[in-house]
Design an enzyme around this catalytic site. Structure first.
Site, PDB file in Angstrom:
ATOM      1  N   ARG A 152       0.817  -1.210   0.000  1.00  0.00           N
ATOM      2  CA  ARG A 152       0.000   0.000   0.000  1.00  0.00           C
ATOM      3  C   ARG A 152       0.846   1.253   0.000  1.00  0.00           C
ATOM      4  O   ARG A 152       1.929   1.296   0.574  1.00  0.00           O
ATOM      5  CB  ARG A 152      -0.887  -0.007   1.252  1.00  0.00           C
ATOM      6  CG  ARG A 152      -1.749   1.230   1.386  1.00  0.00           C
ATOM      7  CD  ARG A 152      -2.604   1.156   2.625  1.00  0.00           C
ATOM      8  NE  ARG A 152      -1.880   1.694   3.764  1.00  0.00           N
ATOM      9  CZ  ARG A 152      -2.414   1.842   4.965  1.00  0.00           C
ATOM     10  NH1 ARG A 152      -3.646   1.468   5.209  1.00  0.00           N
ATOM     11  NH2 ARG A 152      -1.699   2.341   5.946  1.00  0.00           N
TER      12      ARG A 152
ATOM     13  N   CYS B 143       0.049   5.560   0.713  1.00  0.00           N
ATOM     14  CA  CYS B 143      -0.972   6.464   1.253  1.00  0.00           C
ATOM     15  C   CYS B 143      -0.462   7.887   1.138  1.00  0.00           C
ATOM     16  O   CYS B 143       0.676   8.172   1.523  1.00  0.00           O
ATOM     17  CB  CYS B 143      -1.278   6.120   2.707  1.00  0.00           C
ATOM     18  SG  CYS B 143      -2.564   7.160   3.441  1.00  0.00           S
TER      19      CYS B 143
END
Length: 127
Positions: free
Chosen positions: A104, A106
């Site tokens: 991920r 962000c």
């Protein structure tokens, strides 16, 4: 190479010139999901936690349409309009993706479409 466009009623319709997803062989690239209720095409009420939960519902609907689950997701991109919401979104995200979450990134961004507070883009792979 086989390319197929994904379009379902159970997730929000595209609000611009893009597809909900594109399947290329065993890799599926999904467009970012906002906290939009697909039946009304309006942002859900209740702030960041409710928006994050709706984003996850939209992700889940798209995955199910391809007979996939959260375990098939290999990469996500989370966009937040306020990094103060990071912990709240992390909680909702962790509940969905479980013990082996995808890779991920962000980022905090100035704005998201339709005044959204969180958007999650994701890539899934068929086993």
């Amino acid at each position: 190479m086989s390319k197929r466009t994904i379009s379902i009623k159970e997730a929000p319709a595209a609000i611009g010139p893009y597809s909900q997803g594109i399947a290329l062989e065993n890799v599926i690239y999904f467009s970012g999901q906002l906290g939009l209720d697909p039946s009304t095409m309006k942002m859900v009420d209740g702030g960041i936690e409710n928006e994050a939960k709706q984003v996850i519902k939209n992700i889940d609907a798209l995955l199910k349409s391809e007979n996939l689950t959260a375990k098939n997701v290999v990469k996500t991109l989370v966009l937040l309009t306020d990094m103060a919401d990071f912990a709240t979104v992390n909680k909702v995200y962790a509940e969905y993706f479980g013990a082996e979450p995808p890779a991920r990134s962000c980022f905090a961004v100035k704005q998201l479409p339709l005044g959204g507070l969180v958007e999650i883009e994701f890539i899934a792979v068929r086993n």
